[in-house]
Design an enzyme around this catalytic site. Structure first.
Site, mmCIF file in Angstrom:
data_model
loop_
_atom_site.group_PDB
_atom_site.id
_atom_site.type_symbol
_atom_site.label_atom_id
_atom_site.label_comp_id
_atom_site.label_asym_id
_atom_site.label_seq_id
_atom_site.Cartn_x
_atom_site.Cartn_y
_atom_site.Cartn_z
ATOM 1 N N HIS A 171 0.821 -1.204 0.000
ATOM 2 C CA HIS A 171 0.000 0.000 0.000
ATOM 3 C C HIS A 171 0.859 1.259 0.000
ATOM 4 C CE1 HIS A 171 -2.446 -3.197 1.657
ATOM 5 N NE2 HIS A 171 -3.505 -2.536 1.246
ATOM 6 N N HIS A 195 -7.483 -1.797 11.606
ATOM 7 C CA HIS A 195 -7.258 -3.157 12.066
ATOM 8 C C HIS A 195 -6.253 -3.822 11.139
ATOM 9 C CE1 HIS A 195 -10.837 -1.805 13.883
ATOM 10 N NE2 HIS A 195 -11.550 -2.003 12.793
ATOM 11 N N ARG A 259 -21.118 18.064 9.816
ATOM 12 C CA ARG A 259 -20.344 17.249 8.882
ATOM 13 C C ARG A 259 -18.869 17.447 9.181
ATOM 14 N NH1 ARG A 259 -18.032 13.562 6.758
ATOM 15 N NH2 ARG A 259 -18.053 13.080 4.521
ATOM 16 N N CYS A 305 -25.002 19.695 2.713
ATOM 17 C CA CYS A 305 -24.007 18.675 2.394
ATOM 18 C C CYS A 305 -24.279 18.112 1.006
ATOM 19 C CB CYS A 305 -24.069 17.559 3.432
ATOM 20 S SG CYS A 305 -22.896 16.214 3.141
ATOM 21 N N TYR A 442 -16.726 14.297 -3.857
ATOM 22 C CA TYR A 442 -17.681 15.365 -4.125
ATOM 23 C C TYR A 442 -17.716 15.732 -5.609
ATOM 24 C CZ TYR A 442 -17.680 15.715 0.938
ATOM 25 O OH TYR A 442 -17.791 15.422 2.269
#
Length: 605
Positions: A171, A195, A259, A305, A442
């Protein structure tokens, strides 16, 4: 020394399963069997989310999915094939932040069962980090010796010891997790719900030392009104009950939707500083008092939002994002200094060559000090009629912490994601913000675009929002009484870009008959293009029009009589809402502005 949790198996050793990676699972004395389709699907989702994490940090390279092999005494394994097609391998590549990607990757990993010796045996949050009797015990000294790839990278969480070596290697962007190498993962776990893959247990004597002085980044969150309904708690995101919205033209600050993308920062107003720099602007540092010396400008503006009403769109097909209802919107008065005045004071001029965007960065940040960021066009920032302000008051009082104390940007008529809270820096630039939330979130897409084909570079960032409306009272599924055969309906309507709401139409018979609602609250004496506030409306709708009152009473007495009410708004440019979500569906669940529909049960008066 525990066995490594991951090992790369050369494709040539896999025979007919030749591929770049596999998932290995162990069976308890059971022969291998063909892979379950559901398990394979989850495997693909895990693989795709790994790619998504890398893509988020712009370091994505061709994903080499490796096999997962955990410490095991059994040799019976089952090989689950991953696709070799790069497009399929990138399945579910998403816009998600580092936090949510990690969470989803492991959430999917936790779904594997059937004797798999992985963290999947820790199937619930309550069991994460608990002792695994079947695994060895280690001390903190043991853990600290595993802080690099050569010695394997180990971290701890509670009493769990986790080997994340291959996770970091696979990663790009895993450098954030690497901060915990040889130590405790608690700060990152607390922040990202992170985790990993269990390797062993931490000795009980060392647990208290690990947790000493450990701080939850969400431990100092502000107290919220209990009426707010959370869609997530860390970070905190919540909306008020719908009927509250139509009780007042101005939404109380305590009941305004929240938000947050990251933990709420604690800011001392006495030491607060705002940095402004960039093209055509000298570098300036403003204190809170400095900003308050500029002329105070007050506007009434609605902030919404981008994901408002996402829950309705997700009924067509699942989408990614918080499951917002129709109350991720609010209307307030905002007071502060005009952004134009601030920029002019730093030397920026109208039509400054090379300037196209104004970027904002907040004080909310993650462990790698990456802040929330966004940008707007310089035209919106510098327009005297654009009313973009650096607000320090909301409804006549200092901002609440959840709403950006001590300073936030308020960009009226624009999606709420650009009204950056806890403002730390303004950059005048020739480019958009490079923030994840500007570049890879968005944005809207064609209904046929999915996570296999999405390309965030092909879609512009959302700025002005489309016209929308919602029925706030009665709420969906409620029981109501008729008055003289009429149903009273109340709601809000709003359109982005400063467009005025000119009409709201309501129907209770599937669109055969429409009724024009009364606009009961709307800002007056506002110039065209500056209608930043919402409009509240109400309508008395005849139910079972043309039927006798006796028939109505018989229907509600004999059986439950459900009526579905629809509402649609029209703005001053005669934009109106689409009829359904089917043709505006998008994988992010944004721009959800189809007709609002509620089904209510008519009961006997």
């Amino acid at each position: 020394m525990p066995l490594p949790l991951f090992r790369l198996m050369p494709p040539s050793t896999l025979g007919s399963y030749a591929m770049s990676g596999c998932l290995l699972t162990r069976h308890n004395h059971t022969p291998p069997r063909p892979p379950n389709r559901g398990t394979v699907k989850r495997s693909l989702q895990v693989a795709g989310l790994v790619g998504a994490l890398a893509a988020t940090w712009r370091m994505y390279r061709y994903l080499q999915v490796q096999m997962i092999k955990l410490q095991s005494r059994k040799k019976d394994i089952q090989i689950l094939q991953f696709p070799t097609d790069p497009v399929r391998r990138n399945e579910w590549i998403s816009y998600y932040t580092f936090r949510s990607m990690i969470k989803e990757i492991i959430d999917y990993a936790f779904e594997y069962t059937g004797g798999v010796v992985t963290a999947s045996s820790e199937s619930s949050p309550d069991s994460w980090g608990q002792v695994r009797p079947d695994l060895p015990w280690y001390t903190l000294a043991d853990i600290s010796s595993h802080s690099c790839k050569e010695n394997r990278i180990w971290v701890t969480f509670s009493q769990g010891v986790y080997d994340i070596t291959e996770f970091v290697e696979q990663h790009p962007g895993g450098e954030k997790i690497l901060m915990a190498a040889g130590g405790s993962l608690e700060p990152f776990w607390l922040l990202y719900a992170l985790h990993s893959y269990v390797s062993g247990n931490l000795s009980a004597e060392d647990v208290s030392e690990v947790m000493a002085n450990m701080e939850d980044p969400y431990a100092c969150e502000p107290r919220r009104h209990p009426a707010l309904k959370p869609s997530s708690k860390k970070p905190f995101n919540a909306e008020p009950p719908l009927p509250v919205l139509v009780d007042s033209f101005i939404t109380p600050a305590e009941l305004f939707y929240v938000r947050n993308h990251l933990p709420v920062p604690e800011v001392d107003p006495a030491t607060y500083e705002l940095e402004v720099d960039g093209v055509g602007s000298e570098t300036f540092i403003f204190s809170l008092d400095d900003i308050k010396k500029f002329p105070k400008h007050t506007i009434t503006a609605t902030i919404q939002c981008a994901g408002n009403r996402r829950g309705e769109m997700s009924k067509v097909k699942p989408v990614k994002g918080l499951n917002w209802g129709a109350a991720a919107i609010g209307n307030a008065t905002w007071s502060g200094a005009r952004l134009r005045d601030i920029l002019l004071a730093t030397g920026l001029r109208d039509n400054q060559p090379g300037v196209t965007h104004v970027q904002f960065e907040g004080l909310d940040s993650d462990p790698a000090n990456v802040s929330y960021g966004a940008s707007i066009s310089v035209e919106k920032a510098m327009d005297p009629c654009g009313d973009t302000i650096l607000a320090y008051e909301m409804n006549g009082n200092p901002l609440l912490r959840d709403h950006g104390f001590p300073i936030r940007v308020v960009v009226p008529g624009i999606v709420g994601a650009r009204s950056v809270k806890w403002l730390a820096r303004i950059i005048v630039s020739g480019e958009e913000s490079c923030s994840h939330w500007q570049q890879n979130d968005y944005k809207g897409f064609c209904p046929s675009v999915d996570w296999n084909t999405v390309d965030f570079t092909k879609s512009p960032a959302i700025q002005e929002l489309p016209v929308t409306s919602a029925i706030c009272d009665p709420i969906d599924g409620s029981s109501v009484e008729l008055h003289d055969g009429n149903l009273m309906v109340k709601g809000y309507a709003w359109s982005g870009g400063g467009q005025k709401i000119v009409r709201v139409d309501v129907t209770a018979d599937g669109g055969d008959t429409w009724h024009v609602a009364e606009l009961i609250a709307q800002e007056g004496n506002i110039r065209p293009g500056r209608h930043w506030a919402w409009t509240l409306w109400r309508a008395d709708i005849p139910v079972l029009a043309g039927s006798s009152q006796v028939l109505i009473l018989l229907l509600v007495f004999v059986c439950e009589n459900y009526v579905e009410v629809w509402a649609k708004a029209i703005d001053s440019s005669y934009n109106t809402q689409p009829e359904s979500f089917r043709n505006i569906w998008n994988l992010r669940g944004v721009l959800s502005n189809a007709y609002h529909r509620v089904k209510v049960n008519i009961v006997q008066s």
